[in-house]
Design an enzyme around this catalytic site. Structure first.
Site, short mmCIF file in Angstrom:
data_model
loop_
_atom_site.label_atom_id
_atom_site.label_comp_id
_atom_site.label_asym_id
_atom_site.label_seq_id
_atom_site.Cartn_x
_atom_site.Cartn_y
_atom_site.Cartn_z
CE LYS A 115 -4.26 -1.65 2.21
NZ LYS A 115 -5.22 -1.41 3.30
CE LYS A 198 -8.95 -11.74 -3.03
NZ LYS A 198 -8.13 -11.64 -1.81
CE LYS A 201 -12.14 -2.01 -1.10
NZ LYS A 201 -11.94 -3.16 -0.24
#
Ligand code: TRP
Length: 336
Positions: A115, A198, A201
């Protein structure tokens, strides 16, 4: 007395709607585990703050997340379903855990590295760095035995175990050391348009993601437009046929038949039939959940009341643990 093991899990309020992946990967398991566990489910809004959020949007997403969990079968009168920021002990215990966590240890968390590198390390907040210790606090406050999580969270649960053991060694037996319960690989759902990624969102295009709160017609259309593979045989083969394999996984999860049984059903039939059946299966499961969620969201006062009662229940347990921790590390009790 034969007490059920305690389960704790959390979900970020980071989208307006859950998608098939969350539903199959987490929600269905959580719903089933309510029977075998004393279950606590937490909408981890403080974790959501570790990346920039729009305040108004975050507020709606917290309610929407809770509503969808209830609609899908998390029963707030059986399990405890609450919002993390409503129980102050989470942030408070996280602080104490920060003081026994090594800087290097936290730096090795792969989710932080991912991240942080996405936004450039300088842009990453201290909050993002401390994400795993807040998660450890979530788990340790409740004497948790089992923590159902996706594979990507395993390292955080391992850290939680290390911290529990370290605290217990330094300050005396205080925390239950939790076990991760990793969801089976078979429950993995991939993007309909890009079936090697995968379902997420944060997908580039919305057309590969099926949302729980989508209109049923939109859901059916998305599924019928899923990419399939070369050839015409309906067969499970993740390497050669990722699109078809993904559809088979979804159908198996929603319809209950095994993949092998499904392969037999589709001998001599084409991809079109498969997609039509997947669309029907998903819509028939999602439709009632969607209606119930929208109903709950229509009455935010009642939803907030349910979350409040559940937060009280969580708070009682959490405050107790925190008081013990404060005492063990040598803080002075506040007299009232
Ligand atoms: N980090 C988890 C995720 O992104 C969410 C989470 C926060 C969690 N606290 C938790 C999961 C405690 C299990 C237990 O998926």
């Amino acid at each position: 007395m034969n007490q059920k093991p305690r389960l704790f899990s959390g979900m970020q309020p980071s989208a307006d709607s859950l998608q098939i992946g969350n539903y199959v990967g987490a929600l269905v398991q959580w719903r089933n585990m309510q029977a075998t566990h004393d279950a606590i489910f937490c909408v981890v809004d403080l974790h959501a703050l570790t990346v920039p959020q729009d305040p108004a949007l975050l507020r709606t997403q917290i309610r929407r997340t809770a509503a969808q969990y209830i609609a899908a079968g998390i029963d707030p009168s059986v399990s405890t379903l609450f919002v993390q920021s409503h129980v102050p002990a989470h942030a408070e215990l996280a602080w104490v855990l920060n003081t026994i966590t090594g800087f290097g240890e936290a730096s090795r968390m792969t989710q932080f590295k991912d991240k942080a590198s996405r936004g450039g390390t300088d842009a990453a907040s201290l909050g993002l760095f401390a994400y795993p210790t807040l998660m450890a606090a979530d788990i340790l406050l409740y004497d948790t035995n089992d923590v159902p999580v996706g594979d990507d969270q395993k390292q955080h649960v391992e850290l939680t175990r290390d911290l529990a053991n370290r605290f217990n060694t330094r300050f005396g037996q205080t925390f239950v050391v939790p076990e991760p319960v990793i969801l089976p690989e078979g429950a993995r759902i991939y993007d309909l348009q890009n079936p090697i990624a995968k379902m997420s969102k944060s997908a580039i295009s919305d057309s590969g993601v099926v949302w729980l709160l989508d209109e049923p017609a939109a859901t059916a259309k998305k599924i019928r437009s899923a990419v399939t593979d070369a050839g015409r045989e309906v067969r499970f083969d993740r390497g050669e046929k990722p699109g078809v394999s993904n559809l088979l996984t979804i159908l198996s999860s929603f319809g209950g038949s095994s993949i092998t049984a499904l392969e037999e059903t589709y001998v001599g039939r084409g991809y079109g039939d498969l997609k039509k059946d997947v669309a029907e299966a998903v819509v028939s499961v999602f439709e009632p959940i969607r209606s119930r969620a929208l109903e709950l969201l229509d009455d935010p006062g009642e939803l907030d009341r349910i979350l409040g009662v559940n937060a009280d229940r969580a708070n009682e347990i959490a405050e107790d643990t925190l008081a013990t921790v404060y005492d063990r590390v040598g803080l002075l009790p506040r007299r009232r």
